[in-house]
Design an enzyme around this catalytic site. Structure first.
Site, mmCIF file in Angstrom:
data_model
loop_
_atom_site.group_PDB
_atom_site.id
_atom_site.type_symbol
_atom_site.label_atom_id
_atom_site.label_comp_id
_atom_site.label_asym_id
_atom_site.label_seq_id
_atom_site.Cartn_x
_atom_site.Cartn_y
_atom_site.Cartn_z
ATOM 1 N N GLY A 43 18.690 -75.229 31.150
ATOM 2 C CA GLY A 43 19.207 -75.993 30.018
ATOM 3 C C GLY A 43 20.711 -75.784 29.873
ATOM 4 N N SER A 115 18.782 -72.769 37.397
ATOM 5 C CA SER A 115 19.860 -73.543 36.793
ATOM 6 C C SER A 115 20.632 -72.649 35.818
ATOM 7 C CB SER A 115 19.272 -74.790 36.125
ATOM 8 O OG SER A 115 20.284 -75.693 35.765
ATOM 9 N N TRP A 116 20.763 -73.044 34.545
ATOM 10 C CA TRP A 116 21.393 -72.158 33.573
ATOM 11 C C TRP A 116 20.717 -70.786 33.574
ATOM 12 C CZ3 TRP A 116 24.797 -69.987 30.664
ATOM 13 C CH2 TRP A 116 24.398 -69.144 29.615
ATOM 14 N N ASP A 271 22.006 -80.734 45.802
ATOM 15 C CA ASP A 271 22.016 -80.372 44.382
ATOM 16 C C ASP A 271 23.360 -80.767 43.799
ATOM 17 O OD1 ASP A 271 22.059 -79.134 41.878
ATOM 18 O OD2 ASP A 271 20.859 -77.432 42.556
ATOM 19 N N HIS A 299 18.537 -80.843 42.585
ATOM 20 C CA HIS A 299 18.493 -79.770 41.589
ATOM 21 C C HIS A 299 17.100 -79.609 40.988
ATOM 22 C CE1 HIS A 299 20.444 -76.998 38.794
ATOM 23 N NE2 HIS A 299 19.820 -77.581 37.784
#
Length: 320
Positions: A43, A115-116, A271, A299
């Protein structure tokens, strides 16, 4: 490789008070006597979901998931305009992870982040290296200002010019040439709910354009839920505005703190959100890491080849 592990029931869940009125939702499944592992979602604002549980052998792992502040089942929820985000910072998320570890009486655990969540996992592991057995990261990010600029300010638009222009044109004319993140943050706090909802939709349309390979058009399914979309848009723009509180490059600067921790980095060749160069740079500075490049992926974590590599990594570490 047989794919995702079967869906499993939770054996514990709860809400953990983390200070200032914030409560984070957590859940545990798998083997109560198994190897502890925690998942850090992306996120910011995506929340955890059953897919994360199924990356682990439930007979071997004690699997911990939680929703970071303001999203999923954690409260207060960022979809509500009155929810204050000033306490929603990277340092507080790191503290929340450590509070949860202590609450669950876990000495050390494997940390998986995407990701985050990969940047958060790295920051946590660098601060609490003695509590981390291994790291498994995918869609690798480190929270540098240049990474945020590429995805959200003036980089990725060269590959998605139509979608970039659509997001820019959703702003008032007077704000289109300023900092797009600052403008979105302000509009997502507007007193008019119509303005807030329109702004969240415009933001989530941009977020929908770039994760998949090949790219897809339209609004991603998860953003069809207006509460999810609003919380996601508010949290992402809040963190990007502050460069994730990691924008000084501290993750790469302090990577030597991971010297005793083995890790696997999984990244899609295509990605767009987390370009492979970031994972490559991290790998070059972290001798105990292995970089796995997935040639047919972007991604999106649900790509079958990325899923396969994540399960391969959790299977490798389950007996260590």
């Amino acid at each position: 490789m047989s794919g995702l592990y079967p869906e499993i029931e939770l054996y514990a869940k709860g809400m953990l008070e983390v200070g200032g009125g914030d409560r984070i939702y957590w859940e545990v499944c798998g083997n109560p006597s198994g190897k502890p592992a925690i998942v850090l979602h992306g996120g910011p604002g995506s929340g955890c979901n059953p897919w994360h549980r199924r990356l682990f052998d439930p007979a071997a792992y004690r699997i911990v998931l939680f929703d970071q502040r303001g999203c999923g089942r954690s409260r207060p929820h960022a979809s509500l305009p009155e929810t204050e985000l000033s306490r929603n910072t990277t340092e507080n998320l790191i503290s929340d992870i450590e509070l949860l570890r202590i609450h669950l009486h876990i000495e050390r655990w494997l940390v998986l982040g995407g990701s985050w969540g990969s940047a958060l996992a790295l920051a946590y592991a660098e601060q609490f290296s003695t509590c981390v057995t291994e790291l498994i990261l995918f869609g690798v990010t480190t929270g540098r200002r240049e990474e945020f600029d590429w995805l959200f300010r003036d980089g990725l638009g060269m590959l998605f010019p139509e979608e970039w222009e659509r997001r820019r044109n959703a702003l008032p004319v007077a704000e289109r040439d300023g900092d797009i993140i600052e403008a979105y943050c302000r509009l997502l706090r507007d007193s008019n709910p119509v303005v807030r909802e329109r702004t969240a939709l415009a933001w989530c349309l941009w977020e929908s354009a770039t994760p998949d390979w090949p790219p897809m058009s339209g609004l991603a399914a998860r953003f069809q839920d207006p509460q999810f979309a609003m919380a996601f848009a508010r949290l992402v723009t809040h963190y990007v505005y502050h460069n994730g509180w990691l924008g000084d490059g501290r993750v790469l600067r302090d990577v030597d703190r991971l010297a005793e921790i083995p890790g696997v980095l999984v990244n899609g060749r295509f990605d767009f959100q987390a370009p492979l160069a970031t994972a490559w740079k991290l790998h070059s500075l972290w001798p105990r890491s292995e970089l796995v490049i997935v040639n047919d992926a972007g991604h999106a974590a649900a790509n079958p080849s990325i899923t396969e590599e994540l399960i391969r990594a959790t299977d490798r570490f389950k007996s260590q």
